[in-house]
Design a protein around this motif. Structure first.
Motif, PDB file in Angstrom:
ATOM      1  N   LEU A  17       1.285  -4.135  11.750  1.00  0.00           N
ATOM      2  CA  LEU A  17       0.186  -3.186  11.587  1.00  0.00           C
ATOM      3  C   LEU A  17       0.704  -1.766  11.748  1.00  0.00           C
ATOM      4  N   VAL A  18       0.140  -0.845  10.978  1.00  0.00           N
ATOM      5  CA  VAL A  18       0.414   0.572  11.220  1.00  0.00           C
ATOM      6  C   VAL A  18      -0.717   1.068  12.117  1.00  0.00           C
ATOM      7  N   VAL A  19      -0.346   1.676  13.232  1.00  0.00           N
ATOM      8  CA  VAL A  19      -1.349   2.226  14.144  1.00  0.00           C
ATOM      9  C   VAL A  19      -1.293   3.738  14.025  1.00  0.00           C
ATOM     10  N   MET A  20      -2.415   4.332  13.636  1.00  0.00           N
ATOM     11  CA  MET A  20      -2.456   5.782  13.394  1.00  0.00           C
ATOM     12  C   MET A  20      -3.410   6.412  14.391  1.00  0.00           C
ATOM     13  N   ALA A  36      -4.755   5.949   4.129  1.00  0.00           N
ATOM     14  CA  ALA A  36      -3.993   4.699   4.211  1.00  0.00           C
ATOM     15  C   ALA A  36      -4.311   3.788   3.027  1.00  0.00           C
ATOM     16  N   LEU A  37      -5.585   3.754   2.636  1.00  0.00           N
ATOM     17  CA  LEU A  37      -5.945   2.919   1.481  1.00  0.00           C
ATOM     18  C   LEU A  37      -5.296   3.465   0.209  1.00  0.00           C
ATOM     19  N   SER A  38      -5.289   4.794   0.095  1.00  0.00           N
ATOM     20  CA  SER A  38      -4.703   5.376  -1.126  1.00  0.00           C
ATOM     21  C   SER A  38      -3.193   5.152  -1.160  1.00  0.00           C
ATOM     22  N   ALA A  39      -2.591   4.945   0.021  1.00  0.00           N
ATOM     23  CA  ALA A  39      -1.139   4.695   0.047  1.00  0.00           C
ATOM     24  C   ALA A  39      -0.831   3.193  -0.032  1.00  0.00           C
ATOM     25  N   GLY A  40      -1.848   2.390  -0.285  1.00  0.00           N
ATOM     26  CA  GLY A  40      -1.580   0.981  -0.573  1.00  0.00           C
ATOM     27  C   GLY A  40      -1.942  -0.010   0.518  1.00  0.00           C
ATOM     28  N   ALA A  41      -2.659   0.443   1.569  1.00  0.00           N
ATOM     29  CA  ALA A  41      -3.054  -0.522   2.602  1.00  0.00           C
ATOM     30  C   ALA A  41      -4.076  -1.506   2.027  1.00  0.00           C
ATOM     31  N   LEU A  42      -3.989  -2.759   2.476  1.00  0.00           N
ATOM     32  CA  LEU A  42      -4.982  -3.751   2.027  1.00  0.00           C
ATOM     33  C   LEU A  42      -6.254  -3.638   2.850  1.00  0.00           C
ATOM     34  N   GLY A  43      -6.086  -3.229   4.120  1.00  0.00           N
ATOM     35  CA  GLY A  43      -7.254  -3.127   4.989  1.00  0.00           C
ATOM     36  C   GLY A  43      -7.042  -2.068   6.052  1.00  0.00           C
ATOM     37  N   VAL A  44      -8.118  -1.345   6.370  1.00  0.00           N
ATOM     38  CA  VAL A  44      -8.022  -0.316   7.422  1.00  0.00           C
ATOM     39  C   VAL A  44      -9.306  -0.314   8.229  1.00  0.00           C
ATOM     40  N   LYS A  45      -9.178  -0.030   9.500  1.00  0.00           N
ATOM     41  CA  LYS A  45     -10.381   0.134  10.331  1.00  0.00           C
ATOM     42  C   LYS A  45     -10.014   0.833  11.626  1.00  0.00           C
ATOM     43  N   ALA A  95      -0.906  -3.387   5.830  1.00  0.00           N
ATOM     44  CA  ALA A  95      -0.290  -3.013   4.558  1.00  0.00           C
ATOM     45  C   ALA A  95       1.047  -3.722   4.433  1.00  0.00           C
ATOM     46  N   PRO A  96       1.010  -5.054   4.285  1.00  0.00           N
ATOM     47  CA  PRO A  96       2.275  -5.782   4.292  1.00  0.00           C
ATOM     48  C   PRO A  96       3.280  -5.234   3.276  1.00  0.00           C
ATOM     49  N   GLY A  97       4.441  -4.839   3.786  1.00  0.00           N
ATOM     50  CA  GLY A  97       5.507  -4.318   2.914  1.00  0.00           C
ATOM     51  C   GLY A  97       5.370  -2.844   2.573  1.00  0.00           C
ATOM     52  N   ARG A  98       4.249  -2.223   2.917  1.00  0.00           N
ATOM     53  CA  ARG A  98       4.055  -0.809   2.545  1.00  0.00           C
ATOM     54  C   ARG A  98       3.856   0.077   3.777  1.00  0.00           C
ATOM     55  N   GLU A  99       4.301  -0.441   4.918  1.00  0.00           N
ATOM     56  CA  GLU A  99       4.059   0.287   6.165  1.00  0.00           C
ATOM     57  C   GLU A  99       4.646   1.700   6.132  1.00  0.00           C
TER      58      GLU A  99
END
Ligand code: MEV
Length: 329
Positions: free
Chosen positions: A191-194, A274-283, A297-301
């Protein structure tokens, strides 16, 4: 001694009302060290915050300390010299990653060591729950449970089954929850934690949701029921390795959190980026109103990190569900 931080994947806020939630433990949290106090009373020290609090103080931290210490046998308190507990937070404070519960658990474990008590983790969790009531008002029990045990927790029905009972007896949580971090997922979850860098107060956010629920119970309970259902579905996706669907469920949870009015402009910016950079899910994760946002964002972290860091936000990548201790913040 450590209290673990946590990430709630699904079901924050709704678990306060007994709906399901799904959370994963971070391998970092708050570390405590204990030594003899140089003063006449117990002292808490947080060097990174330049903070020293004595048991008699009246700040929030001192009040939690007082609450915790009441659980310790009075004869020990009277007969042993007071201690100094030095705390080292490894996770951002007040950012939705469970720092308050991790802090309580670290303090409790330090006192248990100081008084040479043989308290089990369930007992520590019980005391941490009492401390969380101070921080949160009406906690579901998920934060203190994660801070005590780490691991993975599917909270099925916080009202009928307190978090700990569920971990031990109900869902296949032998596999999901335990004193260590390993979970049998088909592959580790990254997971990317922002961080919005906006601190918020869980107690106030939980109270705001309660006001909404009391005003329109039918409407908000249907939202909460759906969010709780996502936790269950999310667990199945994780077990089956269904990535796209997991992402869609996270996005839906964020929509529902928005309806509970716990999102914020900064959270929404992070989600969009994050969605525009390719995340599948964000919350958002935790109480919301600021704090942290997670992106799956598997593989696009790295792309996600680059995008949000260009906007001035901080982020880190964490791997949960396996014994990984090298990628935390
Ligand atoms: C905070 O980390 C999670 C909340 O659901 C409160 C709780 O469960 O006690 C907002």
């Amino acid at each position: 001694m450590r209290g673990y931080g946590k990430i709630i994947l699904f079901g924050e806020h709704v678990c306060v009302y007994g709906y399901p939630a799904l959370a994963v433990g971070l391998s970092k949290g708050v570390i405590a060290q204990v030594a003899k106090s140089e003063e006449k009373s117990h002292v808490l020290v947080i060097p990174s915050q330049n903070l020293k609090v004595s048991l008699q103080g009246n700040c929030a931290l001192a009040q939690v300390f007082q609450k915790i210490i009441r659980f310790f046998p009075t004869n020990l308190l009277a007969n042993k010299p007071p201690c100094q507990i030095t705390l080292d937070p490894e996770i951002p404070i007040g950012a939705g990653l469970g720092s308050s519960a991790a802090l309580s658990v670290a303090i409790i474990r330090a006192l248990v060591q100081w008084y040479k008590l043989d308290w089990t983790s369930p007992k520590i969790n019980e005391v941490a729950f009492a401390a969380e009531s101070f921080f949160h008002g009406t906690p579901s029990g998920i934060d203190n449970t994660m801070a005590t045990f780490g691991g993975f927790c599917y909270l099925r029905d916080a009202k009928r089954f307190p978090a700990l009972t569920q971990c031990e007896n109900n869902y296949p949580l032998g596999k999901l929850m335990g004193s260590s971090l390993q979970v049998q997922l088909p592959e580790p979850l990254r997971l990317v934690v922002m961080n919005t860098k906006k601190e918020r107060e869980t107690k106030r956010l939980v109270a705001n949701v309660r006001t909404l629920v009391e005003k329109s119970p039918e409407h908000y309970h249907s939202i909460m029921q759906e969010a709780g259902g996502l936790a269950k579905e999310g667990l199945t996706c994780l077990e089956r390795g269904e990535k796209e669907k997991l992402g869609a469920l996270l996005n839906r949870n964020q929509e529902l959190l928005r309806e509970l009015k716990v999102s914020s402009p900064q959270i929404e910016v992070l989600c969009k980026k994050a969605l525009s950079a390719g995340a599948l899910g964000v919350k958002l994760t935790g109480a919301g109103g600021g704090g942290c946002v997670i992106a799956y964002a598997p593989g696009r972290e790295q792309e996600i990190q680059k995008t949000v860091e260009n906007e001035g936000f901080e982020s880190f990548v964490t791997t949960v569900g396996v014994k990984t201790r090298s990628e935390e913040p």
